[in-house]
Design an enzyme around this catalytic site. Structure first.
Site, PDB file in Angstrom:
ATOM      1  N   GLU A 156     -15.692 -38.290  16.560  1.00  0.00           N
ATOM      2  CA  GLU A 156     -16.798 -38.854  17.333  1.00  0.00           C
ATOM      3  C   GLU A 156     -17.403 -40.061  16.589  1.00  0.00           C
ATOM      4  O   GLU A 156     -17.650 -41.105  17.173  1.00  0.00           O
ATOM      5  CB  GLU A 156     -17.844 -37.766  17.531  1.00  0.00           C
ATOM      6  CG  GLU A 156     -18.718 -38.004  18.719  1.00  0.00           C
ATOM      7  CD  GLU A 156     -19.682 -36.851  18.895  1.00  0.00           C
ATOM      8  OE1 GLU A 156     -19.450 -35.783  18.302  1.00  0.00           O
ATOM      9  OE2 GLU A 156     -20.670 -37.049  19.611  1.00  0.00           O
ATOM     10  N   ARG A 198      -9.131 -23.276  13.936  1.00  0.00           N
ATOM     11  CA  ARG A 198      -8.993 -22.265  14.996  1.00  0.00           C
ATOM     12  C   ARG A 198      -7.619 -22.332  15.648  1.00  0.00           C
ATOM     13  O   ARG A 198      -7.127 -21.336  16.178  1.00  0.00           O
ATOM     14  CB  ARG A 198     -10.132 -22.420  16.010  1.00  0.00           C
ATOM     15  CG  ARG A 198     -11.485 -22.039  15.416  1.00  0.00           C
ATOM     16  CD  ARG A 198     -12.618 -22.226  16.405  1.00  0.00           C
ATOM     17  NE  ARG A 198     -12.898 -23.607  16.705  1.00  0.00           N
ATOM     18  CZ  ARG A 198     -13.735 -24.390  16.020  1.00  0.00           C
ATOM     19  NH1 ARG A 198     -14.407 -23.911  15.009  1.00  0.00           N
ATOM     20  NH2 ARG A 198     -13.908 -25.653  16.367  1.00  0.00           N
TER      21      ARG A 198
END
Ligand code: AMP
Length: 182
Positions: A102, A65
């Protein structure tokens, strides 16, 4: 800072989807902002506002993005565009860096000739969460001797501390909307 009215308008143009891509994650989907001509233009104008009139050589966008937003920003400030990609996607001589996700590590890459030493670069992505991705990108740009003027994101998740992490690396950070509690 941007005006509260503009922040509310931009927030209203972003769709948030619970439990995507996995349970417990609230995914902030900017495709609805990109599809709204007024919101898209205002977001791009506002992102670069503090650096208007300054010399910017390159805008670096993080896959995927960050390519859309970074391309528009680069056009706006008359700079070149540099893609920072996931490992294995770029065809020419590359530099790479591991960065923390993560869970675990991944690698991102840039073409070794994409920026020259001392070029002034603005880093762009749609969202900053823990800052692991953007930190990797800053280190990659600095490996090539670039001066990272700033990092810009439409969305900040302040509770995850990413923007502060970049500021500790002496990178000025610009974000437009915040979603607390994510
Ligand atoms: P981080 O490295 O934790 O700052 O994560 C930032 C990257 O992951 C950006 O490229 C974002 O597009 C993506 N990302 C992380 N969390 C979210 C979220 N809640 N919604 C949408 N994208 C996210």
């Amino acid at each position: 800072m941007i005006s509260p009215a503009l922040e509310n308008d931009l927030k209203a143009s972003i769709r948030s989807i619970p439990d995507y891509p996995k349970p417990g994650i609230l995914f902030h989907d900017i495709t609805t902002l990109l599809g709204d001509p007024r919101a898209f233009r205002r977001a791009i104008d506002e992102l670069v506002q503090p650096w208007a009139g300054m010399k910017i050589d390159k805008v670096a966008g993080i896959e995927a993005r960050g390519f859309i937003i970074g391309g528009a920003v680069a056009h706006q400030v008359s700079a070149g565009f540099v893609p920072i990609r996931k490992k294995g996607k770029l065809p020419h001589k590359r530099v790479s860096i591991a960065y923390s996700l993560e869970y675990g590590l991944d690698e991102m890459e840039m073409h070794a000739d994409a920026v020259q030493a001392h070029e002034r670069v603005v880093l762009v992505d749609d969202l900053i969460a823990t800052g692991g991705t953007a930190e990797g990108a800053v280190k990659l740009l600095r490996q090539l001797g670039a001066e990272v003027l700033a990092a810009c994101f439409i969305i900040d998740l302040p509770d995850l501390g990413g923007a502060d992490k970049l500021r500790r690396l002496d990178v000025p950070v610009r974000t437009l909307v915040q979603f607390e509690g994510d």
